[in-house]
Design a protein around this motif. Sequence first.
Motif, PDB file in Angstrom:
ATOM      1  N   ARG A  23      28.638 -33.694  -2.047  1.00 53.16           N
ATOM      2  CA  ARG A  23      29.364 -33.419  -3.280  1.00 53.16           C
ATOM      3  C   ARG A  23      30.854 -33.302  -3.002  1.00 53.16           C
ATOM      4  O   ARG A  23      31.284 -33.209  -1.851  1.00 53.16           O
ATOM      5  N   GLN A  24      31.641 -33.312  -4.081  1.00 47.57           N
ATOM      6  CA  GLN A  24      33.084 -33.158  -3.966  1.00 47.57           C
ATOM      7  C   GLN A  24      33.420 -31.772  -3.427  1.00 47.57           C
ATOM      8  O   GLN A  24      32.761 -30.783  -3.753  1.00 47.57           O
ATOM      9  N   LEU A  25      34.446 -31.709  -2.591  1.00 52.45           N
ATOM     10  CA  LEU A  25      34.950 -30.418  -2.147  1.00 52.45           C
ATOM     11  C   LEU A  25      35.667 -29.728  -3.299  1.00 52.45           C
ATOM     12  O   LEU A  25      36.328 -30.378  -4.110  1.00 52.45           O
ATOM     13  N   THR A  26      35.540 -28.400  -3.372  1.00 56.79           N
ATOM     14  CA  THR A  26      36.205 -27.608  -4.403  1.00 56.79           C
ATOM     15  C   THR A  26      36.954 -26.446  -3.755  1.00 56.79           C
ATOM     16  O   THR A  26      36.802 -26.184  -2.553  1.00 56.79           O
ATOM     17  N   ASP A  27      37.732 -25.720  -4.559  1.00 56.78           N
ATOM     18  CA  ASP A  27      38.441 -24.546  -4.055  1.00 56.78           C
ATOM     19  C   ASP A  27      37.481 -23.540  -3.431  1.00 56.78           C
ATOM     20  O   ASP A  27      37.828 -22.853  -2.471  1.00 56.78           O
ATOM     21  N   ALA A  28      36.285 -23.448  -3.984  1.00 59.63           N
ATOM     22  CA  ALA A  28      35.310 -22.463  -3.512  1.00 59.63           C
ATOM     23  C   ALA A  28      34.776 -22.779  -2.111  1.00 59.63           C
ATOM     24  O   ALA A  28      34.127 -21.930  -1.491  1.00 59.63           O
ATOM     25  N   ASP A  29      35.062 -23.972  -1.608  1.00 62.96           N
ATOM     26  CA  ASP A  29      34.541 -24.384  -0.300  1.00 62.96           C
ATOM     27  C   ASP A  29      35.505 -24.088   0.846  1.00 62.96           C
ATOM     28  O   ASP A  29      35.285 -24.526   1.975  1.00 62.96           O
ATOM     29  N   ALA A  30      36.563 -23.332   0.577  1.00 58.23           N
ATOM     30  CA  ALA A  30      37.590 -23.096   1.597  1.00 58.23           C
ATOM     31  C   ALA A  30      37.008 -22.521   2.883  1.00 58.23           C
ATOM     32  O   ALA A  30      37.295 -23.023   3.975  1.00 58.23           O
ATOM     33  N   ALA A  31      36.200 -21.475   2.789  1.00 55.06           N
ATOM     34  CA  ALA A  31      35.664 -20.829   4.000  1.00 55.06           C
ATOM     35  C   ALA A  31      34.783 -21.793   4.791  1.00 55.06           C
ATOM     36  O   ALA A  31      34.896 -21.878   6.025  1.00 55.06           O
ATOM     37  N   ALA A  32      33.917 -22.532   4.098  1.00 52.46           N
ATOM     38  CA  ALA A  32      33.034 -23.487   4.781  1.00 52.46           C
ATOM     39  C   ALA A  32      33.837 -24.614   5.422  1.00 52.46           C
ATOM     40  O   ALA A  32      33.546 -25.041   6.539  1.00 52.46           O
ATOM     41  N   TYR A  33      34.862 -25.088   4.737  1.00 51.09           N
ATOM     42  CA  TYR A  33      35.709 -26.153   5.268  1.00 51.09           C
ATOM     43  C   TYR A  33      36.449 -25.695   6.520  1.00 51.09           C
ATOM     44  O   TYR A  33      36.473 -26.386   7.542  1.00 51.09           O
ATOM     45  N   LEU A  34      37.065 -24.504   6.447  1.00 54.90           N
ATOM     46  CA  LEU A  34      37.823 -23.993   7.581  1.00 54.90           C
ATOM     47  C   LEU A  34      36.918 -23.722   8.777  1.00 54.90           C
ATOM     48  O   LEU A  34      37.305 -23.949   9.925  1.00 54.90           O
ATOM     49  N   ASP A  35      35.696 -23.274   8.518  1.00 57.45           N
ATOM     50  CA  ASP A  35      34.737 -23.067   9.602  1.00 57.45           C
ATOM     51  C   ASP A  35      34.377 -24.401  10.252  1.00 57.45           C
ATOM     52  O   ASP A  35      34.322 -24.512  11.480  1.00 57.45           O
ATOM     53  N   PHE A  36      34.169 -25.427   9.422  1.00 61.64           N
ATOM     54  CA  PHE A  36      33.852 -26.766   9.936  1.00 61.64           C
ATOM     55  C   PHE A  36      34.988 -27.300  10.795  1.00 61.64           C
ATOM     56  O   PHE A  36      34.786 -27.740  11.938  1.00 61.64           O
ATOM     57  N   ILE A  37      36.217 -27.255  10.261  1.00 60.16           N
ATOM     58  CA  ILE A  37      37.375 -27.797  10.968  1.00 60.16           C
ATOM     59  C   ILE A  37      37.615 -27.060  12.282  1.00 60.16           C
ATOM     60  O   ILE A  37      37.968 -27.664  13.297  1.00 60.16           O
ATOM     61  N   SER A  38      37.398 -25.741  12.300  1.00 58.08           N
ATOM     62  CA  SER A  38      37.670 -24.958  13.504  1.00 58.08           C
ATOM     63  C   SER A  38      36.752 -25.337  14.659  1.00 58.08           C
ATOM     64  O   SER A  38      37.074 -25.089  15.820  1.00 58.08           O
ATOM     65  N   GLN A  39      35.612 -25.945  14.359  1.00 56.18           N
ATOM     66  CA  GLN A  39      34.648 -26.307  15.395  1.00 56.18           C
ATOM     67  C   GLN A  39      34.768 -27.764  15.854  1.00 56.18           C
ATOM     68  O   GLN A  39      34.053 -28.182  16.764  1.00 56.18           O
ATOM     69  N   ILE A  40      35.656 -28.518  15.226  1.00 57.74           N
ATOM     70  CA  ILE A  40      35.827 -29.926  15.588  1.00 57.74           C
ATOM     71  C   ILE A  40      36.897 -30.046  16.669  1.00 57.74           C
ATOM     72  O   ILE A  40      38.007 -29.529  16.507  1.00 57.74           O
ATOM     73  N   PRO A  41      36.598 -30.697  17.780  1.00 60.04           N
ATOM     74  CA  PRO A  41      37.613 -30.885  18.831  1.00 60.04           C
ATOM     75  C   PRO A  41      38.826 -31.641  18.288  1.00 60.04           C
ATOM     76  O   PRO A  41      38.706 -32.486  17.401  1.00 60.04           O
ATOM     77  N   ASP A  42      40.003 -31.321  18.830  1.00 61.69           N
ATOM     78  CA  ASP A  42      41.234 -31.953  18.358  1.00 61.69           C
ATOM     79  C   ASP A  42      41.156 -33.472  18.397  1.00 61.69           C
ATOM     80  O   ASP A  42      41.637 -34.154  17.498  1.00 61.69           O
TER      81      ASP A  42
END
Length: 196
Positions: A23-42
Amino acid sequence: YCSTNVPSMGRSQAETLVGVTLRQLTDADAAAYLDFISQIPDGDRRFWKEDPSQDAATYRSVLSSGAARRIAAFDDAGMIIGIAGAHPGDGWSSHVAELRVLVDGRHRGQGIGRLLARASLVEAMEAGCVQTYVEVIAEQEALIEMFQDMGFLPEALLPDFVRDAAGDFHDLIVMTHRTDEHAARTRSLGVEETSA
């Protein structure tokens, strides 16, 4: 995975797959998005090209800026396991969109990247883009094959265009998809209806 009508995502419509929801990302997905990005290698994150800041305010700012359409794949626990986006250009390239796909390494090889790429391609078409392109490291043969199966063609090889964290250089391939030339082939390959 089986999915029907993947292309018509809409801003509020969710697409449920076996164990995965697109589904489309929304404002409510901030925590899940930031958690995802933090675990992805540079090194893996470099092709997402979004602001690397790790805070909710920056996420919401990025999400609301421009004409980009961002999609996420969520698992049963509501965690993001992959993201993708169709990013239309501006001005004289407003008819062209860049596709970006990023899947958590623990979930690769399951078809999630393909589903996200197909959904993003449709988002680009719905945004009125008649051409799309992706940038792929030349060694990523499986990824290149996936995009070729979707109707993308290699257009340019840029030697030593990418430098990784270790300082090593890699060739970059730019692949393009012309909607007007490949629409029938794309449909036959399952952009409108996918199954595996």
